[in-house]
Design a protein around this motif. Structure first.
Motif, PDB file in Angstrom:
ATOM      1  N   ARG A   1       3.755   7.522   6.212  1.00 53.48           N
ATOM      2  CA  ARG A   1       2.662   7.475   5.232  1.00 53.48           C
ATOM      3  C   ARG A   1       2.767   7.284   3.715  1.00 53.48           C
ATOM      4  O   ARG A   1       2.640   6.436   2.968  1.00 53.48           O
ATOM      5  N   ASP A   2       3.693   8.446   3.399  1.00 51.84           N
ATOM      6  CA  ASP A   2       3.931   8.746   1.875  1.00 51.84           C
ATOM      7  C   ASP A   2       5.120   7.863   1.443  1.00 51.84           C
ATOM      8  O   ASP A   2       4.908   7.347   0.414  1.00 51.84           O
ATOM      9  N   PHE A   3       6.236   7.610   2.176  1.00 53.87           N
ATOM     10  CA  PHE A   3       7.470   7.117   1.792  1.00 53.87           C
ATOM     11  C   PHE A   3       7.165   5.706   2.173  1.00 53.87           C
ATOM     12  O   PHE A   3       7.944   4.815   1.536  1.00 53.87           O
ATOM     13  N   GLY A   4       6.765   5.253   3.411  1.00 52.00           N
ATOM     14  CA  GLY A   4       6.713   4.222   3.848  1.00 52.00           C
ATOM     15  C   GLY A   4       6.045   3.135   3.083  1.00 52.00           C
ATOM     16  O   GLY A   4       6.066   1.812   3.267  1.00 52.00           O
ATOM     17  N   ALA A   5       5.007   3.622   2.200  1.00 53.44           N
ATOM     18  CA  ALA A   5       4.307   2.907   1.199  1.00 53.44           C
ATOM     19  C   ALA A   5       5.032   2.362   0.205  1.00 53.44           C
ATOM     20  O   ALA A   5       4.483   1.295  -0.685  1.00 53.44           O
ATOM     21  N   ILE A   6       6.266   2.780  -0.054  1.00 55.37           N
ATOM     22  CA  ILE A   6       6.919   2.426  -1.213  1.00 55.37           C
ATOM     23  C   ILE A   6       7.727   1.100  -0.763  1.00 55.37           C
ATOM     24  O   ILE A   6       8.444   1.014   0.189  1.00 55.37           O
ATOM     25  N   PRO A   7       7.679   0.110  -1.707  1.00 53.87           N
ATOM     26  CA  PRO A   7       8.140  -1.316  -1.305  1.00 53.87           C
ATOM     27  C   PRO A   7       9.731  -1.037  -1.297  1.00 53.87           C
ATOM     28  O   PRO A   7      10.588  -0.245  -2.007  1.00 53.87           O
ATOM     29  N   LYS A   8      10.364  -1.948  -0.586  1.00 56.19           N
ATOM     30  CA  LYS A   8      11.876  -2.148  -0.604  1.00 56.19           C
ATOM     31  C   LYS A   8      12.373  -2.709  -1.791  1.00 56.19           C
ATOM     32  O   LYS A   8      11.773  -3.794  -2.247  1.00 56.19           O
ATOM     33  N   PRO A   9      13.264  -2.162  -2.583  1.00 59.06           N
ATOM     34  CA  PRO A   9      13.557  -2.684  -4.093  1.00 59.06           C
ATOM     35  C   PRO A   9      14.219  -3.800  -3.735  1.00 59.06           C
ATOM     36  O   PRO A   9      14.986  -4.158  -2.714  1.00 59.06           O
TER      37      PRO A   9
END
Length: 919
Positions: free
Chosen positions: A250-258
């Motif tokens: 939930r928390d980290f998966g929402a961060i886009p792949k750079p």
């Protein structure tokens, strides 16, 4: 606060406070409990560690362990000082400071941490930066902290205003390191060793780089490296595996792949081609010698041999340097360590000298010993002794989920977390021929930095640096079987009391036996032998301290080496300590070795060798320590404060001795006095022994009775040493310590109360809100708002018998900021006294303090120590429950009244020490 051995400019920044957080209310992903959460892909399982990946590249390591009710979360970024460009030194470390300045979603990080009672750290090192927290297992805190880490990864302010306010704090941290000649010398030694690679640059950075840092470059540095594909998230300890997987997704998966590409690091120093030397001249301290040698990367197969060479040379008492320098009284002590890094690292060995010892002779013997392996090959006994000690330390660390959760950062920084296990396997497998080959290849004069240049017609050089093919290296790695999971243990005071078996041996020794499941069947123990009276202990000088320091240096049955070798073989640790009227033993064993470890302790206590050589070594080390303290602001100030208003005559154990008196006592001490002290005072008549961990109580009691049950000693009377209240004369002490760039303040007050007083809980809470909590008034003003001090706090040193308690506050700072420090501290105390604390402060402080106390009861070593103290006082752990209840029921009026009743500024003593001669 955590720090590297050299601290200061060569330290890991440790922003450590007790902290804790609340839960983030983001929507949760739905997944089956038996499978990883949506988005998490299971990569592999190795020895109880599960590795996952998110689509954005985040590596996740989950290490569930139900044996201890604590949880540790650690996020490691693969960025450190090695990634800084010209003009950017200190940027990684400065960025670590600014992460704690918050984000739009979390604008007051320290206050939120403290409210939940987490114990948190951030640290910066050569190849990595990490942020970690340990706390009593709590799903709300764990969910919140994961959410904060995910938010901090991409949404931190990294703002100009925070950079400006934090700059003084970072300067103060630099100045703290500048006070220590050993740290400065180490930094200069490494800078001389590495001419091109950034391992030669201080992690804290050059002052001009830090002060002139461009905020845009710092923000770009943050956006480049603080991304999921450059990070590893580690969760260890007690937690629900399925829930944690969902929270991470939930928390980290929402961060886009750079989309950016990380720059490649390719610089390596060439092989060193001649001796190098650097000399430092400053005021204070004692002579030191360092000898540094370039070695291999942590992933290199020869790193295991380097680790063992460090022990073969520098271990006490088995090491060659100890035997040829310390035992021959050419040095007060020796040391050594090696760094496993991503690129070729180093081995550093050294010696500390007493003031009167010959530095040139010590230097010659130091170098001859290190570089003598061609003429004096390593023996099989030396190798096996070093291997046993190294593996013992590794096993003890792996048994602690808090340690594992953070220690994996170093393997991650080296290139792959599995190197944590591969290095262990390589240490197990390394041969005598391997270690001998590595010693001959790297421990060469031409590869040494001590450093004088000597032209050589035919220079002999160490092997050229090389990178490691990790895929090839890891082909030899075969994971061992994961340790069995351990049942959870309830650490409530009521359960601790109910689970502990209290008894007393006929001889008098009190026992507290608390059996509980632990990982790797570890047992923590504490033995305290109480002896003498204030009258019988008068005039004993340093006999008690010398005795405690000599107990691990051989017995009448075994040599010092044989005694230590047996402990290493049993994977046990034993440490002796002394205080007025008591001798203590802290020890760690395992279920199957406990009986023999207790036997070794009894042997050392009852039949110590007490040789003249051991006394000479202990005396040299003590005198060296005193000489080092004489110029250090903190020690100089504490000596002066201890002697202020001390009413006791020379010889009384309560007399506060000057540095000169300490030296006189050590120089006058004879072996006969130490032997007589042992014969007269030590026995099992009055004392406490506590065990906490995986053991069988009936068998343990039988062993204890067999080892200590007939130890009657000389039947000398024993009584607690009275320590009645003595009022302090208010005023100011200001001491000058030349050439010290960091100053110290101690603010002190004597109180005629103890921990049985009705105001105990209220004053504890008032102090927590004023200066000991992470959201305290003093911290927020001096650290967060004005950036004047790297470390500022207040504390209460509670007495448990006499009505004689000390309150004190302390801060470190740049000497030129002394007026601002004094003004800020006076104003904050005056404001608290006039206006009182708020209900919101009390509510947050109460939650944090209770959480800290709960975390403390989850530490087995602390439980063992607490039981020893409680038995001596005739108390049980229900005292802790009563205090928790009292803290829970405190009203704001009670807390504010306690603050005003006791913390009266006109009764306080202010002490300052530093170099105040500079403008």
């Amino acid at each position: 606060m955590s720090m590297r051995a050299w601290g200061g400019g060569w330290r890991r920044c440790a922003m450590a406070l007790g902290l804790a957080l609340g839960m983030v209310g983001w929507p949760m992903a739905v997944s089956a409990a038996s499978k990883p959460a949506v988005g998490l892909t299971l990569v592999q399982q190795v020895e109880g560690i599960r590795e996952y990946r998110l689509p954005n590249g985040l590596q996740v390591l989950l290490i569930p362990d139900q044996s201890k009710p604590t949880t540790t979360v650690n996020v490691t970024y693969r960025v450190g000082s090695v990634h800084e460009n010209y003009g950017e030194t200190g940027m990684a470390h400065l960025l670590e400071h600014l992460i704690f300045k918050g984000s739009p979603r979390h604008p007051q990080v320290w206050a939120e941490f403290n409210k939940r009672g987490l114990s948190a750290n951030g640290s910066t090192w050569l190849d990595r930066t990490n942020y970690f927290a340990s706390f009593a297992a709590n799903e709300a805190n764990l969910a919140w902290y994961l959410g904060w880490q995910a938010d901090a990864m991409v949404n931190s302010f990294i703002a100009r205003r925070d950079l400006d306010s934090e700059m003084t704090v970072v300067r103060n941290e630099m100045e703290m390191g500048e006070n220590n000649p050993g740290r400065i010398l180490l930094g200069k030694t490494l800078a001389t060793m590495y001419q091109w690679h950034n391992y030669g640059k201080s992690t804290i950075g050059a002052r001009t780089d830090v002060e002139g840092v461009d905020i845009a470059r710092l923000q770009a540095f943050y956006r480049r490296y603080y991304q999921p594909d450059n990070a590893t998230l580690i969760v260890s300890g007690q937690f629900d595996l399925a829930k944690v997987q969902r929270w991470i997704a939930r928390d980290f998966g929402a961060i886009p792949k750079p989309r950016r590409t990380l720059p490649t690091q390719y610089t390596l120093d060439p092989a060193q081609d001649g001796e190098r030397e650097v000399t430092l001249r400053r005021v204070g301290g004692v002579p030191l010698l360092y000898a540094g040698y370039h070695t291999v990367a942590g992933a290199h197969k020869d790193h295991a041999a380097i680790e063992l060479l460090s022990l073969i040379l520098a271990d006490t008492p088995s090491g060659r340097l100890h035997q040829r320098l310390t035992e021959q009284r050419l040095a007060a002590g020796v040391f050594g360590f090696t760094e496993g890094l991503r690129d070729p690292g180093f081995l550093l060995l050294g010696a500390q000298l007493a003031p009167e010892q010959d530095a040139e002779q010590a230097r010659r013997v130091l170098l001859e010993t290190i570089e003598s392996f061609r003429s004096e090959p390593i023996t099989a006994a030396e190798l096996e002794r070093a291997r046993a000690k190294w593996l013992k330390d590794w096993d003890q660390g792996f048994a602690d989920p808090q340690h594992v959760g953070v220690a994996l950062s170093e393997a991650v920084a080296q290139g792959d977390w599995r190197l944590f296990f591969l290095t262990r396997d390589r240490v197990r497998a390394v041969t005598l021929a391997d270690v001998q080959r590595v010693a001959q290849a790297y421990l060469l004069p031409s590869n040494r930095t001590l450093g004088r240049y000597v032209p050589t017609q035919a220079p002999e050089r160490a092997p050229a640096p090389e990178r490691v093919d990790l895929a090839q290296a890891l082909k030899e790695f075969k994971p061992a079987q994961a340790a069995a999971e351990v049942a959870a243990f309830d650490t409530s005071p009521e359960h601790i009391d109910a689970s502990t078996q209290l008894s007393r041996l006929p001889v008098g020794l009190q026992l507290a036996l608390l059996p509980k499941p632990t990982r790797s069947q570890v047992v923590q123990g504490r033995l305290v032998l109480r002896h003498g009276t204030v009258e019988s202990l008068a005039g004993q000088g340093e006999a008690d301290a010398a005795l405690a320091a000599m107990l691990d240096k051989g017995t009448q049955q075994r040599s010092r080496q044989a005694w230590q070798d047996r402990l290493d073989a049993l994977q046990a640790d034993v440490g002796f300590g002394a205080a007025a009227g008591q001798l203590s033993v802290a020890f760690t064993a395992r279920r199957d070795t406990l009986a023999e470890v207790l036997g070794l302790i009894a042997e050392a206590l009852r039949t110590p060798a007490l040789s003249q050589a051991a006394l000479d070594e202990v005396r040299d080390q003590a005198l060296s320590s005193i000489a080092a303290q004489r110029k250090e602001p903190q020690h100089v100030l504490m000596e002066a404060l201890a002697r202020r208003d001390n009413p006791y005559p020379r010889g009384d154990v309560r007399h506060a001795r000057s540095f000169d008196e300490q030296v006189q006592d050590w120089q006058a001490l004879t072996l006969a006095q130490v032997q007589a002290f042992h014969e007269r005072f030590l026995s099992a008549r009055v004392g406490q022994l506590s065990l906490v961990g995986d053991f069988e109580p009936v068998q343990a009691r039988a062993v204890i009775e067999r080892q200590f049950g007939n130890w009657l000693g000389a039947a000398t009377a024993q009584a607690p040493i009275p320590d009645p209240y003595v009022a302090l004369t208010p005023g100011m002490i200001k001491l000058n310590t030349p050439d010290k760039q960091n100053a110290t303040l101690v603010w002190q007050l004597a109180l005629p109360i103890n921990d049985r007083h009705p105001d105990y809980a209220a004053l504890m809470m008032a102090n927590h809100l004023l200066g000991s909590g992470g959201n305290s008034r003093l911290w927020n003003r001096l650290r967060e708002k004005e950036g004047l001090s790297y470390s500022v706090y207040s504390a209460v040193d509670w007495s448990s018998r006499d009505a004689n308690t000390r309150w004190f506050a302390s801060a470190i700072f740049a000497p030129q900021n002394q007026p601002r420090i004094e003004q800020a501290m006076r104003e904050e105390l005056a404001r608290a006294l006039a206006d009182g604390f708020t209900q919101a402060e009390l509510d947050q402080g109460r939650a944090g303090l209770l959480s800290f106390r709960k975390l403390g009861r989850a530490q087995d070593a602390r439980l063992a120590g607490a039981w020893a103290a409680l038995m001596d006082l005739g108390r049980r752990f229900d005292e802790s429950s009563k205090l928790d209840k009292a803290l829970s029921e405190l009203t704001l009026e009670q807390v504010n009244a306690a603050l005003r009743r006791y913390l009266q500024p006109d009764r306080m003593v202010w002490g300052w020490a530093g170099d105040f001669s500079r403008p």
